[in-house]
Design an enzyme around this catalytic site. Structure first.
Site, PDB file in Angstrom:
ATOM      1  N   ARG A 126       0.840  -1.193   0.000  1.00  0.00           N
ATOM      2  CA  ARG A 126       0.000   0.000   0.000  1.00  0.00           C
ATOM      3  C   ARG A 126       0.877   1.245   0.000  1.00  0.00           C
ATOM      4  NH1 ARG A 126       1.515   2.113   3.864  1.00  0.00           N
ATOM      5  NH2 ARG A 126       0.195   3.899   3.487  1.00  0.00           N
ATOM      6  N   GLY A 127       0.224   2.422  -0.176  1.00  0.00           N
ATOM      7  CA  GLY A 127       0.960   3.673  -0.266  1.00  0.00           C
ATOM      8  C   GLY A 127       1.251   3.952  -1.735  1.00  0.00           C
ATOM      9  N   ALA A 128       0.933   5.173  -2.181  1.00  0.00           N
ATOM     10  CA  ALA A 128       0.937   5.452  -3.624  1.00  0.00           C
ATOM     11  C   ALA A 128       2.265   5.127  -4.327  1.00  0.00           C
ATOM     12  CB  ALA A 128       0.533   6.913  -3.848  1.00  0.00           C
ATOM     13  N   ARG A 140      -6.749  -0.812  -7.711  1.00  0.00           N
ATOM     14  CA  ARG A 140      -7.355   0.163  -6.780  1.00  0.00           C
ATOM     15  C   ARG A 140      -7.502   1.468  -7.563  1.00  0.00           C
ATOM     16  NH1 ARG A 140      -4.383   0.869  -1.169  1.00  0.00           N
ATOM     17  NH2 ARG A 140      -6.387   1.767  -0.548  1.00  0.00           N
ATOM     18  N   GLN A 166      -3.236   2.768   9.813  1.00  0.00           N
ATOM     19  CA  GLN A 166      -1.905   2.810   9.201  1.00  0.00           C
ATOM     20  C   GLN A 166      -0.947   3.637  10.051  1.00  0.00           C
ATOM     21  OE1 GLN A 166      -4.749   3.134   7.475  1.00  0.00           O
ATOM     22  NE2 GLN A 166      -4.558   2.394   5.379  1.00  0.00           N
ATOM     23  N   ASP A 177      -2.270  10.591  -2.667  1.00  0.00           N
ATOM     24  CA  ASP A 177      -2.581   9.505  -3.601  1.00  0.00           C
ATOM     25  C   ASP A 177      -2.843  10.021  -5.008  1.00  0.00           C
ATOM     26  OD1 ASP A 177      -3.550   8.501  -0.742  1.00  0.00           O
ATOM     27  OD2 ASP A 177      -2.838   6.830  -1.965  1.00  0.00           O
ATOM     28  N   ASN A 235      -5.880  12.124  -0.324  1.00  0.00           N
ATOM     29  CA  ASN A 235      -5.009  11.351   0.564  1.00  0.00           C
ATOM     30  C   ASN A 235      -5.925  10.575   1.504  1.00  0.00           C
ATOM     31  OD1 ASN A 235      -2.318  10.614   1.465  1.00  0.00           O
ATOM     32  ND2 ASN A 235      -2.728  11.801   3.313  1.00  0.00           N
ATOM     33  N   LYS A 236      -5.321   9.824   2.384  1.00  0.00           N
ATOM     34  CA  LYS A 236      -6.075   8.962   3.299  1.00  0.00           C
ATOM     35  C   LYS A 236      -7.212   9.707   3.981  1.00  0.00           C
ATOM     36  CE  LYS A 236      -5.799   5.494   3.877  1.00  0.00           C
ATOM     37  NZ  LYS A 236      -6.700   4.597   3.116  1.00  0.00           N
TER      38      LYS A 236
HETATM   39  O1  MRU Z   1      -5.096   2.955   1.640  1.00  0.00           O
HETATM   40  P1  MRU Z   1      -3.627   3.206   1.705  1.00  0.00           P
HETATM   41  O2  MRU Z   1      -2.986   2.715   2.955  1.00  0.00           O
HETATM   42  O3  MRU Z   1      -2.904   2.746   0.450  1.00  0.00           O
HETATM   43  O4  MRU Z   1      -3.522   4.807   1.727  1.00  0.00           O
HETATM   44  C1  MRU Z   1      -2.262   5.400   1.698  1.00  0.00           C
HETATM   45  C2  MRU Z   1      -2.258   6.869   1.838  1.00  0.00           C
HETATM   46  O5  MRU Z   1      -3.281   7.518   1.803  1.00  0.00           O
HETATM   47  C3  MRU Z   1      -0.904   7.519   1.912  1.00  0.00           C
HETATM   48  O6  MRU Z   1      -0.959   8.653   2.712  1.00  0.00           O
HETATM   49  C4  MRU Z   1      -0.444   7.922   0.508  1.00  0.00           C
HETATM   50  O7  MRU Z   1      -0.554   6.860  -0.385  1.00  0.00           O
HETATM   51  C5  MRU Z   1       0.949   8.408   0.517  1.00  0.00           C
HETATM   52  S1  MRU Z   1       2.143   7.096   0.778  1.00  0.00           S
HETATM   53  C6  MRU Z   1       3.679   7.762   0.550  1.00  0.00           C
END
Ligand code: MRU
Length: 404
Positions: free
Chosen positions: A58-60, A102, A210, A251, A261-262
């Site tokens: 996970r994470g962009a 996703r 997270q 994201d 973002n999250k």
């Molecule tokens: O659902 P996730 O855990 O993939 O969401 C991740 C986020 O929102 C992060 O803040 C974002 O991807 C930046 S990661 C460097």
């Protein structure tokens, strides 16, 4: 004092099993961190897709690398045709499949598209075997490039840090959200090395925690002073004057600077504005989607209601008497064991060396409750002080012009 980043695991890497010579994409399972540190080995495109959908990966930026590696993995382990045309058609299908696993983080489709475009751009006279090797090398290079980008983001971020800054962050844009080092992580680790970071407030980041599971663990591994708070405590911490700036990842960033973002980032941004605290997005330019004019066009992922209906725990049972070990040995003799439980709770136990790993989901809401569970929200550009990228610190209003 320097951040002890050697303590941080790599998020994703390519390797070939010396026993059978089969290539795999290896990744640390982020659904089970920090109490279980499983390494997953994916040998198929579908394996990486499952890891992405389950949030093991996970994470962009990490998703961008994972998508490119998934396409290369298909080419290496699953492609069965003989001609260049068949190979490219397979690559196209693989890229389209992983790129849409996703919807919100644009890096996923970006990484898949980079691998696809690389394959199509290769010299058509190159023998197919060499073309496949080149694609694997390209996907591996994306992980190295991601780390280099994050180190540059870290250096760029120094300009927004006053000495002994106290940061608040939401979700995980640390090393685990990237191939290595992190975007927000990059700024924090570089800043800490230079004496510019005194403390990090870590939002728990409901519903999947997270922040509480991953960021808090990362900060502790790296030796950066940090304190975990529940999301609803951010206002009180800001009101107390304990936060100098907010750093969050992204994201997808639209041409006008609106940023997904999250879920919960929007609330943090509104609070930061209220208390006069600057908020910076830390992200590579691969997260910018100039094709989307503004944030209301960003597709927002809706996730399984069970993430809100109960809570998930992963951990290890370390029995300290022979009777308990014997009972657990019996239970797990034939491998992982699903336990039948009352009231919809779920739990499985599996023997792992001398310990027993467990995964549980415990229901806590009334049966049949209605749930709304978007995974991301969009922070409008006017609440964003600046975007820290590998191409410099960019004002949201200048984004399109700077990157075009
Ligand atoms: O659902 P996730 O855990 O993939 O969401 C991740 C986020 O929102 C992060 O803040 C974002 O991807 C930046 S990661 C460097």
């Amino acid at each position: 004092m320097a951040a002890d980043i050697a303590n941080l695991p790599r998020t994703i890497w390519w390797d070939v099993d010396p026993d059978d010579g089969i290539a795999g994409v290896y990744l640390i399972d982020q659904t089970r961190l920090p109490l279980v540190g499983d390494i997953l080995c994916c040998r198929t495109l579908e394996g990486v897709e499952l890891a992405v959908k389950s949030l093991a990966l996970r994470g962009a930026p990490a998703l961008g690398v994972g998508a490119a590696m998934a396409v290369a993995l298909f080419s290496e382990n699953e492609f069965v045709g003989a001609t260049r045309e068949e190979w490219l058609a397979g690559i196209d299908a693989a890229a389209s499949r992983i790129g849409s696993a996703r919807p919100t983080a644009v890096n996923l489709a970006w990484g898949a598209e980079r691998a696809r475009a690389f394959a199509h751009g290769l010299d058509p006279t190159l023998p197919l075997e060499q073309a496949r090797q080149a694609l694997v090398a390209f996907a591996q290079q994306m992980a190295a490039d991601d780390e280099a980008t994050n180190r540059t983001i870290g250096a760029v971020g120094l300009q927004v840090l006053k000495p002994d800054a106290r940061v608040l962050t939401h979700c995980t844009a640390g090393s685990l959200g990237t191939a290595y080092y992190g975007t927000v992580g990059g700024v924090i680790y570089t800043g800490f090395d230079q004496g510019r970071i005194a403390h990090v407030w870590v939002d728990e980041t409901r519903p999947l925690n997270q922040g509480g599971r991953l960021t808090a663990w990362e900060m502790m591994c790296a030796g950066v002073p940090s304190t975990l708070i529940a999301d609803n405590m951010a206002a009180s911490v800001m009101a107390s004057g304990w936060v100098d700036l907010v750093l969050v990842g992204a994201d997808r960033i639209c041409a006008n600077g609106d940023t997904a973002n999250k879920i919960g980032t929007l609330g943090v941004a509104i609070l930061a504005q209220h208390y006069g605290i600057p908020l910076y997005i830390c992200a590579p330019t691969s997260t910018v989607d100039l094709g989307l004019a503004e944030g209301n066009r960003i597709p927002i992922e809706q996730r399984d209601p069970r993430e809100l209906e109960g809570f998930t725990v992963s951990g290890a049972i370390l029995p300290d008497d022979a009777n308990t070990s014997q009972a657990l040995d019996l239970l797990t003799a034939s491998g992982a064991r699903e336990l039948t439980m009352k009231d919809g709770h779920q739990m499985s136990v599996e023997r792992k060396g001398g310990a027993y790993a467990f995964d549980g989901w415990f229901k806590m809401t009334p049966p049949g409750v209605q749930v709304y569970n978007p995974a991301f929200d969009v922070t409008p550009a006017e609440l964003i002080t600046g975007i820290i990228t590998e191409r410099g610190l960019i004002a949201p209003a200048d984004l399109a012009q700077t990157l075009e």
